[in-house]
Enzyme design. Structure first.
Site, mmCIF file in Angstrom:
data_model
loop_
_atom_site.group_PDB
_atom_site.id
_atom_site.type_symbol
_atom_site.label_atom_id
_atom_site.label_comp_id
_atom_site.label_asym_id
_atom_site.label_seq_id
_atom_site.Cartn_x
_atom_site.Cartn_y
_atom_site.Cartn_z
ATOM 1 N N ASN A 96 0.678 -1.262 -0.136
ATOM 2 C CA ASN A 96 0.160 0.064 -0.083
ATOM 3 C C ASN A 96 0.838 1.225 -0.036
ATOM 4 O O ASN A 96 0.272 2.399 -0.487
ATOM 5 C CB ASN A 96 -1.209 0.052 1.168
ATOM 6 C CG ASN A 96 -1.980 -0.817 0.933
ATOM 7 O OD1 ASN A 96 -2.133 -1.534 -0.528
ATOM 8 N ND2 ASN A 96 -2.988 -1.297 1.867
ATOM 9 N N HIS A 176 -5.471 4.211 14.418
ATOM 10 C CA HIS A 176 -6.642 3.276 13.720
ATOM 11 C C HIS A 176 -6.052 1.840 13.923
ATOM 12 O O HIS A 176 -5.672 1.127 13.082
ATOM 13 C CB HIS A 176 -7.325 3.348 12.697
ATOM 14 C CG HIS A 176 -8.111 2.777 12.033
ATOM 15 N ND1 HIS A 176 -9.389 2.811 12.613
ATOM 16 C CD2 HIS A 176 -8.574 2.057 11.003
ATOM 17 C CE1 HIS A 176 -10.236 1.956 12.005
ATOM 18 N NE2 HIS A 176 -9.427 1.380 10.935
HETATM 19 O O1 TXD Z 1 -11.277 3.358 8.848
HETATM 20 C C1 TXD Z 1 -10.802 3.124 8.072
HETATM 21 N N1 TXD Z 1 -9.644 3.857 7.710
HETATM 22 C C2 TXD Z 1 -10.731 2.004 7.400
HETATM 23 C C3 TXD Z 1 -9.710 1.396 6.305
HETATM 24 C C4 TXD Z 1 -12.116 0.941 7.371
HETATM 25 C C5 TXD Z 1 -12.454 -0.150 6.535
HETATM 26 C C6 TXD Z 1 -11.324 -0.362 5.347
HETATM 27 N N2 TXD Z 1 -10.162 0.294 5.469
HETATM 28 C C7 TXD Z 1 -9.309 0.068 4.403
HETATM 29 O O2 TXD Z 1 -9.805 0.799 3.365
HETATM 30 C C8 TXD Z 1 -8.937 -1.140 3.772
HETATM 31 O O3 TXD Z 1 -8.077 -1.918 4.706
HETATM 32 C C9 TXD Z 1 -8.550 -0.988 2.414
HETATM 33 O O4 TXD Z 1 -7.184 -0.552 2.521
HETATM 34 C C10 TXD Z 1 -9.269 0.325 2.196
HETATM 35 C C11 TXD Z 1 -10.249 0.189 1.115
HETATM 36 O O5 TXD Z 1 -11.204 -0.898 1.349
HETATM 37 P P1 TXD Z 1 -12.233 -1.552 0.370
HETATM 38 O O6 TXD Z 1 -13.022 -2.254 1.120
HETATM 39 O O7 TXD Z 1 -12.723 -0.418 -0.448
HETATM 40 O O8 TXD Z 1 -11.408 -2.358 -0.510
HETATM 41 P P2 TXD Z 1 -11.313 -3.024 -1.952
HETATM 42 O O9 TXD Z 1 -12.838 -3.282 -2.188
HETATM 43 O O10 TXD Z 1 -10.412 -3.946 -2.124
HETATM 44 O O11 TXD Z 1 -10.930 -1.613 -2.897
HETATM 45 C C12 TXD Z 1 -9.762 -1.151 -3.249
HETATM 46 C C13 TXD Z 1 -9.692 -0.878 -4.577
HETATM 47 C C14 TXD Z 1 -9.458 -1.900 -5.699
HETATM 48 O O12 TXD Z 1 -10.800 -1.742 -6.540
HETATM 49 C C15 TXD Z 1 -8.475 -1.933 -6.290
HETATM 50 O O13 TXD Z 1 -8.394 -2.204 -7.745
HETATM 51 C C16 TXD Z 1 -7.952 -0.527 -6.151
HETATM 52 O O14 TXD Z 1 -8.397 -0.217 -4.788
HETATM 53 N N3 TXD Z 1 -6.600 -0.293 -6.225
HETATM 54 C C17 TXD Z 1 -6.090 0.823 -6.835
HETATM 55 N N4 TXD Z 1 -6.553 1.912 -7.423
HETATM 56 C C18 TXD Z 1 -5.916 3.137 -7.902
HETATM 57 N N5 TXD Z 1 -4.588 2.636 -7.832
HETATM 58 C C19 TXD Z 1 -3.917 1.660 -7.359
HETATM 59 N N6 TXD Z 1 -2.548 1.619 -7.507
HETATM 60 C C20 TXD Z 1 -4.623 0.689 -6.934
HETATM 61 N N7 TXD Z 1 -4.466 -0.335 -6.283
HETATM 62 C C21 TXD Z 1 -5.383 -1.099 -6.125
#
Ligand code: TXD
Length: 318
Positions: A96, A176
């Site tokens: 990440n 967090h």
């Molecule tokens: O309180 C908080 N901050 C949180 C954090 C509460 C709940 C979840 N939290 C975190 O949010 C969780 O541990 C993840 O790190 C993020 C996103 O959670 P989400 O449930 O939305 O994860 P997904 O569904 O896997 O979505 C992540 C998207 C996915 O579509 C990937 O293709 C994309 O991120 N992705 C990227 N997008 C752009 N650029 C890059 N490099 C990239 N890599 C992955």
């Protein structure tokens, strides 16, 4: 006045929900971005087709190109990978952190005036890295966790006391993670601190302790139930409340991972503290007084966050 533009980097579970909420609340036009081609475009089309039913005018588009972020007023970052079985926290941090590098460069190039809300985990370290990589002023880059953790705390209190959620105000500080610091002394039901509620005999001390622990484990409880993926409705709602406070200059007082430069005796670290969010971004970091037990718990949480930031510095010297 032109419509505001909200760009969502990451169009997964939280990203899609953010787009839906932003549209329903008429916050502006929404751009969904993801590296997986098709997903942001597909979600944008699906959401756009709900507009005639819901009656919102905001345009929702999907893209895999950073140039489409140009002119964004608010950017909410969920890009990255969640933890999978067999992965260590360091693996997640490393992957990440790289994502934050790409995202930070994209923001710096195309939307340097945006207010940026990071959600990606491990939250406090990732928002720290995103601020460094993007080079945006630290008052314009903030992390969402405290609103969610506090909202979880509120829900459990209202449920236990069987009172309206409207009258419950709960407060969680710190990083967090397992070391977050729910503060019963600053959490109230119609102005009555939880510590007094225990003294009055309305809730037992054991029950309060159980609720505090359940709040700390709030994310894990949902991961355990869902099996794949983590919470997304409440995280999205929480970030939207922060975005709304910025866009409408509401100056709400919300707990968020903010850059500290001496407040609470902490420097060059992002950690959850109460802040005022208005048109200038983080307009004020509020320094509340902590008793010795609260201070100890907060210090422990700060140390945990500093450990993660040190790990980031070793991987990518900033
Ligand atoms: O309180 C908080 N901050 C949180 C954090 C509460 C709940 C979840 N939290 C975190 O949010 C969780 O541990 C993840 O790190 C993020 C996103 O959670 P989400 O449930 O939305 O994860 P997904 O569904 O896997 O979505 C992540 C998207 C996915 O579509 C990937 O293709 C994309 O991120 N992705 C990227 N997008 C752009 N650029 C890059 N490099 C990239 N890599 C992955």
């Amino acid at each position: 006045m032109a419509r505001k533009k909200i760009a969502l980097i990451g169009s997964g579970q939280i990203g899609g929900t953010l787009a839906h909420l932003a549209a329903l609340k008429d916050l502006g036009d929404v751009v969904l971005f993801d590296i997986v081609d098709g997903v942001p475009q597909g979600k944008a089309l699906d959401l756009s087709q709900s507009a005639p039913v819901e009656g919102f005018d905001g345009k929702i588009t999907g893209t895999s190109e950073y140039k489409d972020l140009a002119g964004a007023d608010v950017i909410i970052v969920t890009a990255g990978v969640p933890r999978k079985p067999g992965m260590s926290r360091d693996d997640l941090l490393e992957i990440n952190l790289k994502v934050m590098g790409q995202v930070g460069a994209g923001i710096a190039k195309y939307a340097p005036n945006a207010f940026v809300i990071c959600i990606t985990n491990p939250l406090d370290a990732m928002v720290w890295a995103l601020q460094k990589f993007s080079g945006l002023p630290s008052n314009k880059v903030i992390g969402m966790a405290g609103v969610l953790d506090s909202s979880r705390f509120c829900h459990f209190i209202a449920d236990e006391l069987n009172v309206s959620i409207e009258d419950v105000n709960a407060f969680v500080m710190g990083g967090h993670g397992d070391t977050m610091v729910p503060l019963p002394r600053y959490s109230t039901v119609a102005g009555i601190p939880l510590t007094d509620i225990v003294k009055m005999g309305w809730m037992s001390k054991d029950k309060l302790d159980e609720i505090i622990q359940r709040t700390r484990d709030g994310g894990a409880e949902i991961v355990g139930l869902l099996k794949t993926g983590s919470a997304f409705y409440a995280p999205a709602a929480s970030a939207i409340s922060m975005a709304e406070s910025y866009l409408k200059d509401k100056k709400r007082v919300l707990p968020a991972a903010a850059f500290l430069s001496g407040e609470y005796g902490v420097r060059d670290t992002y950690v959850g503290v109460p802040v005022v969010i208005g048109a200038d971004g983080v307009e004020k970091v509020i320094e509340i007084s902590l008793n010795s037990a609260e201070q100890k718990a907060f210090d422990k949480s700060v140390s945990a966050v500093e450990g993660l930031i040190e790990a980031c510095k070793k991987i990518a010297p900033a």
